[in-house]
Scaffold this motif. Structure first.
Motif, mmCIF file in Angstrom:
data_model
loop_
_atom_site.group_PDB
_atom_site.id
_atom_site.type_symbol
_atom_site.label_atom_id
_atom_site.label_comp_id
_atom_site.label_asym_id
_atom_site.label_seq_id
_atom_site.Cartn_x
_atom_site.Cartn_y
_atom_site.Cartn_z
ATOM 1 N N GLY A 1 -22.101 -6.483 -73.771
ATOM 2 C CA GLY A 1 -21.165 -6.698 -74.895
ATOM 3 C C GLY A 1 -21.642 -7.785 -75.858
ATOM 4 O O GLY A 1 -20.760 -8.348 -76.655
ATOM 5 N N ARG A 2 -22.839 -7.980 -75.794
ATOM 6 C CA ARG A 2 -23.493 -9.021 -76.465
ATOM 7 C C ARG A 2 -24.319 -8.611 -77.797
ATOM 8 O O ARG A 2 -25.253 -7.820 -77.509
ATOM 9 N N VAL A 3 -23.888 -9.017 -79.029
ATOM 10 C CA VAL A 3 -24.658 -8.408 -80.310
ATOM 11 C C VAL A 3 -25.893 -8.997 -80.278
ATOM 12 O O VAL A 3 -26.089 -10.127 -80.181
ATOM 13 N N SER A 4 -27.113 -8.085 -80.568
ATOM 14 C CA SER A 4 -28.516 -8.683 -80.438
ATOM 15 C C SER A 4 -29.349 -7.991 -81.481
ATOM 16 O O SER A 4 -29.055 -7.012 -81.776
ATOM 17 N N ASN A 5 -30.242 -8.488 -81.655
ATOM 18 C CA ASN A 5 -31.434 -7.961 -82.519
ATOM 19 C C ASN A 5 -32.711 -7.576 -81.575
ATOM 20 O O ASN A 5 -33.619 -7.376 -82.028
ATOM 21 N N ASP A 6 -32.650 -7.485 -80.410
ATOM 22 C CA ASP A 6 -33.619 -7.394 -79.593
ATOM 23 C C ASP A 6 -33.366 -5.771 -78.948
ATOM 24 O O ASP A 6 -32.694 -5.596 -78.329
ATOM 25 N N PRO A 7 -34.871 -4.951 -79.383
ATOM 26 C CA PRO A 7 -34.527 -3.712 -78.991
ATOM 27 C C PRO A 7 -34.426 -3.413 -77.493
ATOM 28 O O PRO A 7 -33.799 -2.539 -77.005
ATOM 29 N N ASN A 8 -34.723 -4.341 -76.584
ATOM 30 C CA ASN A 8 -34.945 -4.502 -75.215
ATOM 31 C C ASN A 8 -33.389 -4.371 -74.663
ATOM 32 O O ASN A 8 -33.247 -3.980 -73.489
ATOM 33 N N ASP A 9 -32.522 -4.936 -75.469
ATOM 34 C CA ASP A 9 -31.105 -5.021 -75.060
ATOM 35 C C ASP A 9 -30.552 -3.564 -75.264
ATOM 36 O O ASP A 9 -29.515 -3.312 -74.479
ATOM 37 N N PHE A 10 -30.983 -2.708 -75.907
ATOM 38 C CA PHE A 10 -30.582 -1.297 -75.939
ATOM 39 C C PHE A 10 -31.297 -0.614 -74.605
ATOM 40 O O PHE A 10 -30.700 0.244 -74.011
ATOM 41 N N PHE A 11 -32.734 -0.917 -74.375
ATOM 42 C CA PHE A 11 -33.380 0.113 -73.403
ATOM 43 C C PHE A 11 -33.377 -0.620 -72.130
ATOM 44 O O PHE A 11 -34.193 -1.094 -71.540
ATOM 45 N N SER A 12 -31.963 -1.095 -71.716
ATOM 46 C CA SER A 12 -31.960 -1.460 -70.711
ATOM 47 C C SER A 12 -31.096 -0.365 -69.286
ATOM 48 O O SER A 12 -30.975 0.435 -69.896
ATOM 49 N N THR A 13 -30.896 -0.989 -68.088
ATOM 50 C CA THR A 13 -30.118 -0.045 -67.133
ATOM 51 C C THR A 13 -29.040 -0.669 -66.748
ATOM 52 O O THR A 13 -29.065 -1.780 -66.043
#
Lengths: 351, 351
Positions: free
Chosen positions: B211-223
């Motif tokens: 639930g942390r807003v981010s500009n790091d694409p890796n925060d999307f491609f996580s598990t």
């Protein structure tokens, strides 16, 4: 049941209908307009609810706003598609008639559309939808006003078009999903409220007349005026801008009456689009899907544990249910405003 | 005219059609799919243009994607409204047939709609529109994919639905206005591109799985995976969220096939809606209005003097005109990719 500024809907309906009728509206027009304004109030859209009654009646008294059903002209009708010219008849009547016409087409062949030009002010778009979702129909309303330009193009400074809202009612197995969103970051009403309250806007969504993005409402209310950023703001405003152009096309464009005509009187172009799911995958499959999606959304982990995720319209429908059960609470200011109109028309006041 | 990686459209059309036909597509399907993919490429949508050819043919070879025209089933037809089941036939064929069906309804009664469930990947939505605007029609395409959930609800953390684009073609007196926007801040393709390039996203538009807003694409491609914020972002995401729900209802909802069915194969629900302005205020009044609005927008003072305000689709149509005049330039990577498919199919390569 009219304790301390709480009124039952029957009382308010009869009271407001009388105000409109005494002001010269046909009974049918008074009935429909009252229903839409009261529904806006019930859903909690207080800037677009009963506080419009006096404004509408003032417009009728000045002659700008019309209230005769027969003045609403049906210009064309293919059975499925129609165009109305409102000739500035009270907007809630025009839009309700357009929705009825679109719903008839939807019941016959799956979809219907009706476009209205030159409706007077049309109130709260979400207030029109529930009678249609109750019948298992998907109902949409689009609107623009070609006499007003306040939102800028993406990347541009000058105000060009209106916030151009899209509203839609989506039936589910329970309460409908009701959405009503403008294609601008904020509405003019919001900018005006912050100006009046002397506060900053919660986000930088206005642009000064020199092209500086700002959260100061006074940067909008300047001479020449500033503008409001399209939905998406500085970063993604190309999306809200594109959608706003689509709404212009579907409303003023199809109406054949828009900015090109330079209208100098406030008047909505509105388009009603109604779809009957029975002509596609079926109503049961549709509401199975909308209910499933709704549950999925409501089960989302919230970012803020104090603020569970809500569906569009959910908060308004809860207010509506409370008001129907306990009576609708009017602010003292609104009650006085309505009573002033009643006195002026020599009608009994609300207690 | 095939100098250094520049190809004329006829050459490319014949080449790509042959690839599809040799892979087992009906001639009609090959023709339509080639036209849509090439049009996406011409408009500069290179992630949704000819680079899809090999992917589509790979899908046909694995058996997931179908290419027989007769497999596209018309489930219902009221004359104005219809439902197709694509049975995973190549998406550009399914959507083109849906648009043709909707346009027929529009020509007869002013509006037509066709819903498709289980189309295979449908490519670039903007690529479908120009043949309809050329006929003076307003054409819209909506899409969702019930097998994929990547965008969060406003205020929620979990990924729920797809970016749910809306595309529309609006005729004017000159070039059409072509818009194609997702109801999310960004598309999955953009997040993937930044991840692959090792760069941050240009704005904070993804949310980590906590639930942390981010500009790091890796925060999307996580598990488990993160999510993409709806159009409007943190401040105004309730609007993009509401519009995304509407797109789900108009696509998967009307299709009667959606998330409730838990499909495990990629497949688009797509809805085509076509309107003929002749049934309303007339085509001339419509294009007078859309052209007037376009001129008003283009005359906006730009925020950045180096970047004049543009209409949606304007940049793509300029690229298209250049490519038609000078030949379409393919990147060496795309040419090699197409030639590899040609070699595999024992067909002549592009020079």
């Amino acid at each position: 049941m009219t304790q301390a500024n709480r009124y039952d809907v029957q009382t308010l309906t009869a009271f407001v209908e009388q105000l409109f009728e005494k002001s010269g509206a046909d009974a049918e027009v008074a009935r429909v307009v009252t229903r839409v304004l009261l529904e806006g109030e019930l859903l909690g859209h207080r800037t677009h609810g009963l506080n419009l009654v006096s404004r509408y009646i003032g417009g009728m008294q000045s002659g700008q706003v019309k209230a005769r059903a027969q003045m609403l002209e049906q210009v064309s009708d293919s059975g499925i598609s129609s165009l109305f010219d409102g000739h500035y008849v009270l907007g809630p009547y025009c839009v309700s008639r357009a929705l009825d016409s679109a719903a008839k087409g939807a019941s016959e062949q799956g979809i219907g559309i009706a476009v209205v030009r030159r409706a007077s002010h049309i109130g709260c778009l979400a207030a029109y939808l529930k009678p249609f979702t109750d019948r298992g129909l998907v109902a949409m309303v689009y609107s623009s006003d070609p006499s007003v330009g306040i939102v800028s193009a993406h990347g541009g400074i000058d105000p060009i078009y209106t916030p151009n809202p899209i509203a839609a009612g989506i039936p589910t197995q329970g309460e409908p999903i009701l959405l009503d969103v403008s294609m601008s970051t904020v509405t003019l009403a919001m900018v005006g409220q912050c100006r009046d309250a002397g506060t900053a806007l919660p986000h930088p969504v206005v642009m000064s007349n020199e092209g500086r993005v700002s959260n100061d409402p006074n940067d909008f209310f300047s001479t020449p005026s500033g503008s409001i950023l399209p939905l998406g703001g500085e970063a993604f405003g190309h999306k809200g801008f594109a959608l706003a152009i689509l709404v212009e096309a579907l409303t003023s464009g199809l109406a054949g009456h828009g900015r090109k005509d330079g209208p100098d009187q406030w008047g909505a172009s509105a388009t009603a689009l109604v779809i009957d799911p029975r002509f596609f995958g079926g109503l049961e499959a549709f509401t199975d899907e909308s209910s499933f999606l709704g549950k999925l959304i409501l089960a989302s982990r919230p970012i803020d544990p104090q603020r569970p995720v809500r569906l569009p319209g959910q908060a308004g429908l809860k207010l509506r249910a409370q008001a129907l059960a306990q009576g609708l609470s009017l602010t003292p200011k609104l009650r006085e405003d309505l009573n002033q109109t009643a006195r002026q028309l020599q009608l009994p006041e609300l207690p």
